[in-house]
Design a protein around this motif. Structure first.
Motif, short mmCIF file in Angstrom:
data_model
loop_
_atom_site.label_atom_id
_atom_site.label_comp_id
_atom_site.label_asym_id
_atom_site.label_seq_id
_atom_site.Cartn_x
_atom_site.Cartn_y
_atom_site.Cartn_z
N GLU A 1 3.01 7.45 4.63
CA GLU A 1 2.26 8.33 5.53
C GLU A 1 0.77 8.10 5.41
N ALA A 2 0.30 7.78 4.21
CA ALA A 2 -1.13 7.62 3.97
C ALA A 2 -1.65 6.23 4.34
N VAL A 3 -0.76 5.30 4.61
CA VAL A 3 -1.20 3.94 4.95
C VAL A 3 -1.83 3.93 6.34
N ARG A 4 -3.00 3.34 6.42
CA ARG A 4 -3.70 3.18 7.69
C ARG A 4 -3.92 1.70 7.96
N LEU A 5 -3.89 1.33 9.21
CA LEU A 5 -4.02 -0.08 9.55
C LEU A 5 -5.37 -0.66 9.13
N LEU B 1 0.83 -1.21 0.00
CA LEU B 1 0.00 0.00 0.00
C LEU B 1 0.86 1.26 0.00
N GLY B 2 1.99 1.19 0.72
CA GLY B 2 2.90 2.33 0.75
C GLY B 2 3.45 2.65 -0.63
N THR C 1 10.52 2.45 1.83
CA THR C 1 11.58 2.42 2.84
C THR C 1 12.10 3.82 3.11
N ARG C 2 12.31 4.58 2.06
CA ARG C 2 12.78 5.96 2.19
C ARG C 2 11.78 6.79 3.00
N GLN C 3 10.50 6.62 2.73
CA GLN C 3 9.47 7.37 3.44
C GLN C 3 9.38 6.94 4.91
N MET C 4 9.64 5.67 5.17
CA MET C 4 9.67 5.20 6.56
C MET C 4 10.76 5.93 7.35
N ILE C 5 11.94 6.06 6.72
CA ILE C 5 13.06 6.73 7.37
C ILE C 5 12.75 8.20 7.59
N TYR C 6 12.21 8.86 6.56
CA TYR C 6 11.88 10.28 6.70
C TYR C 6 10.86 10.49 7.82
N GLY C 7 9.94 9.55 7.96
CA GLY C 7 8.95 9.65 9.02
C GLY C 7 9.58 9.62 10.40
N LYS C 8 10.61 8.79 10.54
CA LYS C 8 11.31 8.71 11.82
C LYS C 8 12.07 9.99 12.15
N LEU C 9 12.47 10.71 11.11
CA LEU C 9 13.29 11.91 11.31
C LEU C 9 12.48 13.17 11.55
N GLU C 10 11.16 13.08 11.45
CA GLU C 10 10.32 14.27 11.64
C GLU C 10 10.47 14.80 13.07
N PRO C 11 10.52 16.14 13.22
CA PRO C 11 10.63 16.74 14.56
C PRO C 11 9.47 16.30 15.45
N ARG D 1 1.20 -3.84 17.50
CA ARG D 1 0.51 -2.91 18.40
C ARG D 1 0.24 -1.57 17.73
N GLU D 2 1.09 -1.19 16.79
CA GLU D 2 0.94 0.08 16.09
C GLU D 2 1.64 0.00 14.74
N LYS D 3 1.41 1.00 13.93
CA LYS D 3 1.98 1.01 12.58
C LYS D 3 3.50 0.98 12.61
N GLU D 4 4.10 1.64 13.58
CA GLU D 4 5.56 1.69 13.65
C GLU D 4 6.16 0.30 13.85
N ASP D 5 5.41 -0.61 14.46
CA ASP D 5 5.90 -1.97 14.64
C ASP D 5 6.06 -2.68 13.29
N ILE D 6 5.26 -2.28 12.32
CA ILE D 6 5.40 -2.86 10.97
C ILE D 6 6.71 -2.40 10.35
N VAL D 7 7.09 -1.16 10.61
CA VAL D 7 8.37 -0.65 10.12
C VAL D 7 9.51 -1.49 10.70
#
Length: 206
Positions: free
Chosen positions: A21-25, A14-15, A97-107, A44-50
Motif C-alpha cells: 500500500e505504501a509503495v509509490r511509483l 519495496l513492498g 503478494t498477500r497485500q496485493m490480494i487484500y488490496g484487490k478485495l477492498e470495497p 500505466r499504473e501501479k496495478e499493472d505491476i501487480v
C-alpha cells in the motif's frame, strides 16, 4: 532505461520493506535511478505491476510443464506440480503478494476486481492446457469450476502457511485434487476411484 522486470523487482522489493500500500511509483523510479516517464513506458499504473507479478507465476507454471518427466505424471500429479510451481514463483515475496490480494478485495475497487476475475480464469485456462486436460462441454465446465475452486482455496491456504517449503499447502492441495478426481470418476462413471480399485482387485482373490 530499466526493463519491466527490473521495475517489478524494485516495486515488490519495496513492498517487502514497508508495505505494498505504501509503495509509490516515484519511489520505484528513485530506486532504479530513472524517471516516472520511464516507468510509465512499461506500466500505466501501479496495478499493472501487480498483473506483471502474477504473469511471472503463470510463466513459471508453463515452464514446469516442459520438464522431461512431466508427460509421465498422472493428471492429478500434473495439476499438483503446476499449482505448487505457480505458488513457488511468488513465495520469496509472500507478504507483498498477500497485500496485493487484500488490496484487490477492498470495497469500492470494482475496477480492479473485475479484471482480477478475468486473470483467475486465464490462469486456470493455461493450467488446464499445460496439464493436457481435454474435457468438453458439460464435463469441461465442471472441471473448470472445480479447478478454479481448488486453485483459489489452495492460494488462500498458502498465504498463511509457514511450514517449510509450504509443505502443508502441498498436502492440502493433494487432498483437494484427490477428492475432485474421485468425484469426477463417480459422476462420469458411476463409481469412485476406491470402488473401481476394489472391483478390479476382487477377481484376483478367486
Amino acid at each position: 532505461m530499466a526493463t519491466s522486470d527490473q521495475i517489478v523487482d524494485a516495486a515488490v522489493g519495496l513492498g517487502e520493506q514497508k508495505s505494498w500500500e505504501a509503495v509509490r511509483l516515484h519511489d520505484v523510479a528513485a530506486v532504479l535511478g530513472i524517471s516516472l516517464d520511464d516507468v510509465r513506458a512499461h506500466f500505466r499504473e501501479k496495478e499493472d505491476i501487480v498483473d506483471a507479478w502474477f504473469e511471472r507465476a503463470d510463466s513459471a507454471m508453463l515452464k514446469a510443464a516442459q520438464a522431461s518427466d512431466f508427460i509421465y505424471l498422472t493428471p492429478r500429479r500434473r495439476l499438483h506440480r503446476l499449482i505448487m510451481t505457480w505458488l513457488g514463483a511468488l513465495y520469496p515475496y509472500r507478504k507483498t503478494t498477500r497485500q496485493m490480494i487484500y488490496g484487490k478485495l477492498e470495497p469500492g475497487h470494482i475496477h480492479i476486481q473485475l479484471p482480477a476475475l478475468m486473470r483467475i480464469s486465464r490462469t486456470v485456462q493455461w493450467m488446464r492446457e499445460a496439464a493436457g486436460r481435454d474435457a468438453t462441454y458439460f464435463r469441461r465446465a465442471l472441471e473448470e469450476t472445480g479447478l478454479t475452486t481448488i486453485y483459489l482455496a489452495t492460494f488462500i491456504h498458502w498465504m498463511s502457511d509457514n511450514s517449510p517449503g509450504a509443505a502443508r499447502t502441498g498436502r492440502f492441495l493433494n487432498g483437494c485434487l484427490s477428492m475432485a478426481e474421485n468425484l469426477d470418476r463417480f459422476v462420469f462413471t458411476g463409481r469412485s476411484m476406491e470402488e473401481r480399485g476394489g472391483s478390479e482387485k476382487a477377481p484376483q482373490g478367486t
